[in-house]
Motif scaffolding. Structure first.
Motif, PDB file in Angstrom:
ATOM      1  N   GLU A 293       0.842  -1.193   0.000  1.00  0.00           N
ATOM      2  CA  GLU A 293       0.000   0.000   0.000  1.00  0.00           C
ATOM      3  C   GLU A 293       0.876   1.241   0.000  1.00  0.00           C
ATOM      4  O   GLU A 293       1.802   1.363   0.803  1.00  0.00           O
ATOM      5  CB  GLU A 293      -0.913  -0.027   1.223  1.00  0.00           C
ATOM      6  N   ALA A 294       0.606   2.183  -0.895  1.00  0.00           N
ATOM      7  CA  ALA A 294       1.498   3.315  -1.128  1.00  0.00           C
ATOM      8  C   ALA A 294       1.702   4.173   0.109  1.00  0.00           C
ATOM      9  O   ALA A 294       2.829   4.571   0.423  1.00  0.00           O
ATOM     10  CB  ALA A 294       0.954   4.168  -2.277  1.00  0.00           C
ATOM     11  N   GLY A 295       0.632   4.469   0.838  1.00  0.00           N
ATOM     12  CA  GLY A 295       0.757   5.355   1.988  1.00  0.00           C
ATOM     13  C   GLY A 295       1.695   4.801   3.044  1.00  0.00           C
ATOM     14  O   GLY A 295       2.596   5.507   3.534  1.00  0.00           O
ATOM     15  N   ASN A 296       1.510   3.530   3.397  1.00  0.00           N
ATOM     16  CA  ASN A 296       2.382   2.937   4.414  1.00  0.00           C
ATOM     17  C   ASN A 296       3.788   2.719   3.891  1.00  0.00           C
ATOM     18  O   ASN A 296       4.774   2.906   4.614  1.00  0.00           O
ATOM     19  CB  ASN A 296       1.803   1.601   4.896  1.00  0.00           C
ATOM     20  N   ALA A 297       3.907   2.356   2.606  1.00  0.00           N
ATOM     21  CA  ALA A 297       5.229   2.173   2.014  1.00  0.00           C
ATOM     22  C   ALA A 297       6.024   3.473   2.053  1.00  0.00           C
ATOM     23  O   ALA A 297       7.208   3.493   2.412  1.00  0.00           O
ATOM     24  CB  ALA A 297       5.096   1.683   0.578  1.00  0.00           C
ATOM     25  N   ASP A 298       5.387   4.579   1.689  1.00  0.00           N
ATOM     26  CA  ASP A 298       6.069   5.867   1.705  1.00  0.00           C
ATOM     27  C   ASP A 298       6.429   6.295   3.125  1.00  0.00           C
ATOM     28  O   ASP A 298       7.485   6.888   3.358  1.00  0.00           O
ATOM     29  CB  ASP A 298       5.193   6.937   1.048  1.00  0.00           C
ATOM     30  N   ARG A 299       5.569   5.986   4.064  1.00  0.00           N
ATOM     31  CA  ARG A 299       5.866   6.342   5.459  1.00  0.00           C
ATOM     32  C   ARG A 299       7.078   5.564   5.964  1.00  0.00           C
ATOM     33  O   ARG A 299       7.954   6.128   6.633  1.00  0.00           O
ATOM     34  CB  ARG A 299       4.641   6.051   6.327  1.00  0.00           C
ATOM     35  N   ILE A 300       7.164   4.281   5.636  1.00  0.00           N
ATOM     36  CA  ILE A 300       8.300   3.471   6.067  1.00  0.00           C
ATOM     37  C   ILE A 300       9.592   3.961   5.413  1.00  0.00           C
ATOM     38  O   ILE A 300      10.640   4.038   6.060  1.00  0.00           O
ATOM     39  CB  ILE A 300       8.051   1.982   5.725  1.00  0.00           C
TER      40      ILE A 300
ATOM     41  N   HIS B 217       7.016   5.054  -3.433  1.00  0.00           N
ATOM     42  CA  HIS B 217       6.358   3.821  -3.880  1.00  0.00           C
ATOM     43  C   HIS B 217       5.989   3.887  -5.351  1.00  0.00           C
ATOM     44  O   HIS B 217       6.234   2.929  -6.112  1.00  0.00           O
ATOM     45  CB  HIS B 217       5.113   3.566  -3.036  1.00  0.00           C
ATOM     46  N   GLY B 218       5.397   5.004  -5.798  1.00  0.00           N
ATOM     47  CA  GLY B 218       5.007   5.125  -7.193  1.00  0.00           C
ATOM     48  C   GLY B 218       6.189   5.012  -8.131  1.00  0.00           C
ATOM     49  O   GLY B 218       6.104   4.381  -9.192  1.00  0.00           O
ATOM     50  N   ARG B 219       7.313   5.605  -7.714  1.00  0.00           N
ATOM     51  CA  ARG B 219       8.528   5.519  -8.529  1.00  0.00           C
ATOM     52  C   ARG B 219       9.015   4.070  -8.622  1.00  0.00           C
ATOM     53  O   ARG B 219       9.458   3.614  -9.680  1.00  0.00           O
ATOM     54  CB  ARG B 219       9.607   6.410  -7.917  1.00  0.00           C
TER      55      ARG B 219
ATOM     56  N   GLU C 190       5.353  -3.214  11.148  1.00  0.00           N
ATOM     57  CA  GLU C 190       4.495  -2.270  10.425  1.00  0.00           C
ATOM     58  C   GLU C 190       4.019  -2.782   9.073  1.00  0.00           C
ATOM     59  O   GLU C 190       3.197  -2.132   8.436  1.00  0.00           O
ATOM     60  CB  GLU C 190       5.232  -0.940  10.260  1.00  0.00           C
ATOM     61  N   ASN C 191       4.522  -3.946   8.620  1.00  0.00           N
ATOM     62  CA  ASN C 191       4.046  -4.467   7.334  1.00  0.00           C
ATOM     63  C   ASN C 191       3.869  -5.983   7.309  1.00  0.00           C
ATOM     64  O   ASN C 191       3.421  -6.539   6.298  1.00  0.00           O
ATOM     65  CB  ASN C 191       4.976  -4.050   6.194  1.00  0.00           C
ATOM     66  N   VAL C 192       4.216  -6.667   8.391  1.00  0.00           N
ATOM     67  CA  VAL C 192       4.215  -8.129   8.378  1.00  0.00           C
ATOM     68  C   VAL C 192       2.806  -8.707   8.216  1.00  0.00           C
ATOM     69  O   VAL C 192       2.643  -9.853   7.776  1.00  0.00           O
ATOM     70  CB  VAL C 192       4.888  -8.672   9.666  1.00  0.00           C
TER      71      VAL C 192
ATOM     72  N   LEU D 236       0.980  -7.982  -5.192  1.00  0.00           N
ATOM     73  CA  LEU D 236       1.652  -6.894  -5.898  1.00  0.00           C
ATOM     74  C   LEU D 236       2.829  -7.424  -6.709  1.00  0.00           C
ATOM     75  O   LEU D 236       3.048  -7.014  -7.859  1.00  0.00           O
ATOM     76  CB  LEU D 236       2.136  -5.835  -4.909  1.00  0.00           C
ATOM     77  N   ALA D 237       3.601  -8.334  -6.120  1.00  0.00           N
ATOM     78  CA  ALA D 237       4.734  -8.926  -6.845  1.00  0.00           C
ATOM     79  C   ALA D 237       4.247  -9.615  -8.115  1.00  0.00           C
ATOM     80  O   ALA D 237       4.882  -9.523  -9.176  1.00  0.00           O
ATOM     81  CB  ALA D 237       5.473  -9.909  -5.947  1.00  0.00           C
ATOM     82  N   ALA D 238       3.115 -10.299  -8.023  1.00  0.00           N
ATOM     83  CA  ALA D 238       2.556 -10.957  -9.205  1.00  0.00           C
ATOM     84  C   ALA D 238       2.140  -9.927 -10.252  1.00  0.00           C
ATOM     85  O   ALA D 238       2.384 -10.098 -11.453  1.00  0.00           O
ATOM     86  CB  ALA D 238       1.364 -11.819  -8.801  1.00  0.00           C
TER      87      ALA D 238
END
Length: 354
Positions: free
Chosen positions: A117-124, A130-132, A156-158, A167-169
């Protein structure tokens, strides 16, 4: 014991990084690594590694994409016949440069992502990245390169393993690596904030099993060793398969070896890789199993886990030769149990470059 031929070289090209991940395992004293090896020095390291028998080259950091000579380094590795893997956050690269890396002979691209998820990914990550990263994954596939998605798991992501696998797929990954945080460097400072609960770990194990049934690509899962009764082997044994060269030319049996007191760290500036691998006290210190104390020395698993991680043993007990406290047979196992018991909500301190 006699040393085997090394198979892999981890080349930490730079510790500079635009992200601020709280789980960063790189050294705390990054100012000590500002005098980076130049292009010529790295090319010499690659040549020495190939002559030594190394087959795989992993270009990492920090963010290796910040090196202006990255394409030149990849091309040289390709000419030497090294299978070359780039480990990158991706945000310092664009589609043109990725295509140039593929043309230069890059064999594999390993892209780090913080969450699905972009919001949590960017926060971490500490910035909007994330978009990049998704665009980089698309460029990697367009360039015809095999793609591994790498995600460091923590509290925070487990819980998001199913979404991460999906997403990987979606990104067309050939491989997904889910690795629980290794508590070295900055990550050790954040251990109590990053360590998941036992319930989270058990749920993640089940989620990984289901993801493997659902998806066709390979899923590698590096377990949370604080909850495992047996320690993981350190690089399949200290000085056995792989060596690491840091940005300033230090040569290490593992990433965190410089944290061990009294270990004389060799350098490519003053010695050859062959001399360092076979003869340096640093590489010989914990090689093999003859040096192991009990209970490891008399353990049937000593040739499998080698007593665990030397750096983790030192960080948790003050003694690098001690049995890794993760092992339930260690006299220091209570240290790990106390750490697990200290899991409670608290903010992660982001890492900022000096």
């Amino acid at each position: 014991m006699s040393a085997p031929v090394p198979l892999g070289l981890l080349a930490e090209l730079t510790y500079r990084c635009p992200l601020q991940c709280g789980y960063c395992a790189n050294p705390l004293n990054l100012t000590d690594y500002r005098d980076e090896l130049d292009t010529r020095a790295w090319l010499d390291v690659f040549e020495q590694a190939r002559e030594l028998g190394v087959l795989q080259l992993h270009l990492s950091g920090g963010e290796p994409g910040l090196r202006r000579d990255l394409i030149e380094l990849v091309a040289a590795a390709h000419r030497l016949g090294l299978y070359t893997n780039l480990v990158s956050s991706g945000i310092s690269l664009n589609s043109t440069r990725i295509a140039q890396l593929a043309e230069a002979g890059l064999d594999h691209f390993q892209l780090s992502i913080q969450d699905a998820e972009a919001g949590n990914a960017d926060r971490i990550a500490g910035r909007r990245a994330h978009g990049r990263k998704l665009a980089v994954a698309e460029a990697v596939r367009a360039a015809g390169l095999p793609l591994t998605i790498n995600v460091v798991l923590h509290r925070e992501n487990v819980d998001h393993v199913p979404a991460i696998a999906d997403l990987a797929a979606l990104l067309g990954a050939d491989r997904l690596e889910l690795a629980h945080t290794q508590f070295y460097g900055w990550a050790l400072r954040n251990r109590s904030a990053l360590l998941p609960t036992r319930e989270q770990v058990e749920r993640a194990n089940a989620d990984v099993a289901r993801a493997r049934q659902r998806h066709r690509f390979e899923i590698v899962h590096v377990a949370a060793d604080y909850y495992d009764p047996r320690p993981k082997p350190c690089n399949y044994g200290w000085g056995a398969r792989q060596l690491t060269v840091t940005p300033n030319g230090h040569v290490l049996p593992c990433l965190a070896a410089e944290t061990l007191p009294g270990l004389e760290i060799p350098s490519v500036r003053t010695g050859t890789l062959r001399e360092i691998w076979y003869d340096s006290p640093a590489f010989r210190r914990f090689r093999g199993t003859d040096w192991l104390p009990d209970p490891c020395h008399s353990c049937a698993l000593r040739e499998i886990d080698f007593g665990g991680c030397r750096c983790q043993a030192f960080q948790l007990t003050g003694d690098a030769a001690a049995t890794d406290p993760v092992c339930e047979l260690s006299e220091h196992h209570q240290v790990v149990l106390d750490g697990v018991a200290d899991v409670r909500p608290r903010p992660v301190v982001p890492r900022r470059m000096p």
